[in-house]
Design a protein around this motif. Sequence first.
Motif, short mmCIF file in Angstrom:
data_model
loop_
_atom_site.label_atom_id
_atom_site.label_comp_id
_atom_site.label_asym_id
_atom_site.label_seq_id
_atom_site.Cartn_x
_atom_site.Cartn_y
_atom_site.Cartn_z
N HIS A 204 53.33 69.29 -37.31
CA HIS A 204 54.36 68.72 -36.45
C HIS A 204 53.77 67.92 -35.30
N ASP A 205 52.62 68.34 -34.78
CA ASP A 205 52.07 67.65 -33.62
C ASP A 205 50.85 66.80 -33.96
N ILE A 206 50.74 66.40 -35.23
CA ILE A 206 49.68 65.47 -35.65
C ILE A 206 50.33 64.33 -36.43
N THR A 207 50.15 63.11 -35.96
CA THR A 207 50.70 61.93 -36.62
C THR A 207 49.55 61.06 -37.09
N VAL A 208 49.60 60.62 -38.33
CA VAL A 208 48.56 59.77 -38.91
C VAL A 208 49.22 58.48 -39.41
N GLN A 209 48.71 57.37 -38.94
CA GLN A 209 49.16 56.05 -39.42
C GLN A 209 47.96 55.26 -39.91
N VAL A 210 48.23 54.26 -40.74
CA VAL A 210 47.18 53.37 -41.24
C VAL A 210 47.50 51.94 -40.83
N LEU A 211 46.51 51.26 -40.28
CA LEU A 211 46.65 49.85 -39.94
C LEU A 211 46.06 49.04 -41.10
N PRO A 212 46.91 48.38 -41.90
CA PRO A 212 46.41 47.71 -43.12
C PRO A 212 45.66 46.42 -42.81
N PHE A 213 44.81 46.02 -43.76
CA PHE A 213 44.04 44.79 -43.60
C PHE A 213 44.94 43.58 -43.37
N ASP A 214 46.09 43.54 -44.08
CA ASP A 214 46.91 42.33 -44.01
C ASP A 214 47.63 42.18 -42.67
N GLN A 215 47.43 43.15 -41.77
CA GLN A 215 47.97 43.00 -40.43
C GLN A 215 47.19 41.94 -39.65
N GLY A 216 45.96 41.66 -40.11
CA GLY A 216 45.16 40.62 -39.47
C GLY A 216 44.45 41.08 -38.21
N GLU A 217 44.21 40.12 -37.32
CA GLU A 217 43.42 40.42 -36.11
C GLU A 217 44.22 41.26 -35.13
N HIS A 218 43.48 41.98 -34.28
CA HIS A 218 44.12 42.78 -33.23
C HIS A 218 43.15 42.94 -32.08
N ASP A 219 43.58 43.61 -31.01
CA ASP A 219 42.83 43.66 -29.75
C ASP A 219 41.60 44.56 -29.78
N VAL A 220 41.47 45.45 -30.77
CA VAL A 220 40.38 46.41 -30.75
C VAL A 220 39.47 46.23 -31.96
N MET A 221 39.39 45.02 -32.48
CA MET A 221 38.52 44.79 -33.64
C MET A 221 37.06 45.05 -33.26
N GLY A 222 36.33 45.73 -34.11
CA GLY A 222 34.92 45.99 -33.89
C GLY A 222 34.62 47.29 -33.18
N GLY A 223 35.64 48.00 -32.74
CA GLY A 223 35.38 49.25 -32.04
C GLY A 223 36.53 50.22 -32.20
N SER A 224 36.42 51.35 -31.53
CA SER A 224 37.46 52.36 -31.57
C SER A 224 38.00 52.59 -30.16
N LEU A 225 39.19 53.18 -30.08
CA LEU A 225 39.84 53.40 -28.79
C LEU A 225 40.49 54.78 -28.77
N THR A 226 40.30 55.50 -27.68
CA THR A 226 40.96 56.79 -27.48
C THR A 226 41.61 56.81 -26.10
N VAL A 227 42.84 57.27 -26.04
CA VAL A 227 43.54 57.46 -24.77
C VAL A 227 43.88 58.94 -24.65
N LEU A 228 43.43 59.56 -23.57
CA LEU A 228 43.65 60.99 -23.35
C LEU A 228 44.63 61.20 -22.20
N THR A 229 45.60 62.09 -22.42
CA THR A 229 46.50 62.51 -21.34
C THR A 229 46.07 63.88 -20.87
N LEU A 230 45.77 64.00 -19.58
CA LEU A 230 45.26 65.24 -19.01
C LEU A 230 46.41 66.12 -18.51
N PRO A 231 46.14 67.41 -18.23
CA PRO A 231 47.22 68.33 -17.83
C PRO A 231 48.02 67.86 -16.61
N ASP A 232 47.41 67.12 -15.70
CA ASP A 232 48.14 66.67 -14.51
C ASP A 232 48.93 65.38 -14.76
N GLY A 233 48.94 64.90 -16.01
CA GLY A 233 49.68 63.69 -16.34
C GLY A 233 48.87 62.41 -16.24
#
Length: 305
Positions: free
Chosen positions: A181-210
Amino acid sequence: MAALFGARVRRLRFAAGLTQAELSGKVHVVGTRITQIERASGAKPTLDLARALDVALGADDLLVELWPYVYREAFPDWSRRFMECAERAVAVREYAAHVVPGLLQTEQYARAVLSVGLTLSSEEQLEERLTVRMARQERLGSPDRPDLWVVLDEAVLRRPIGGCDVMRAQLELLLCVAAEHDITVQVLPFDQGEHDVMGGSLTVLTLPDGSEVAYTEGAHYGQLIEEPAEVSRFTVTYDRLRANALPPLMSLDMIRSAMEGCNRGANVPSRSERRRVAQEQLQQSGGRQLRGGRRRNPGGRRPRP
């Protein structure tokens, strides 16, 4: 932290009335290894050794709890800070460009990923890094597990890390965790083309204080971003990625399709066989062999460098 760990071991050893040789016998290492630990010299203790010392000295998990801080000293400051934030995060949003995120890796897949490159110099280091990676996953089964949202680039599904058997098991795990229930998995397909994070990975963390932090990573670098305005920009970037990705149900279909590709992969010629065929074709056309041999050089002139 290594010095603190060593001081605790020495104090506990004295309290137990043990010599270094006696303690080394209890934990099945050479006596000089205990000397190295107490003096904070030589290789840092492994997690297994920290556990053995904890039991032998009756430390009530003190040494096991100290060990992650000793382990992190091998990493840059920004990397240690990211690991600390990740352990406390209540929500994790991650885009993976090349490999399945560590929190969702099978042990064999993780071993294949960690074995690549020059970052680890010994089998012991590999096992240590693998142990830590697998231990991080334990939080997903705990009551304080974070909400996890993962966007996988299609390349993650198509590259058979560790071979088809390992990859098939990894894809099966993704299908299983996506049912949580608290894990969501999506796939970004090749035919979506270019995007802002090409060549690397990105993680955004929300901490307990918001508050939030962002982390970007490439093959040989990483950067922790804590400045609110910059983090906000990366949060918008991540929202765009998951908006452009396939919906979760369609993503699961693509993962199943990739699994079917792994099953068909058993009929694909091996690397050596593909090399042999390619080499024969090049020889027939007068081209350079893949290993050894020279391209024909009409006129006897040396080619320009």
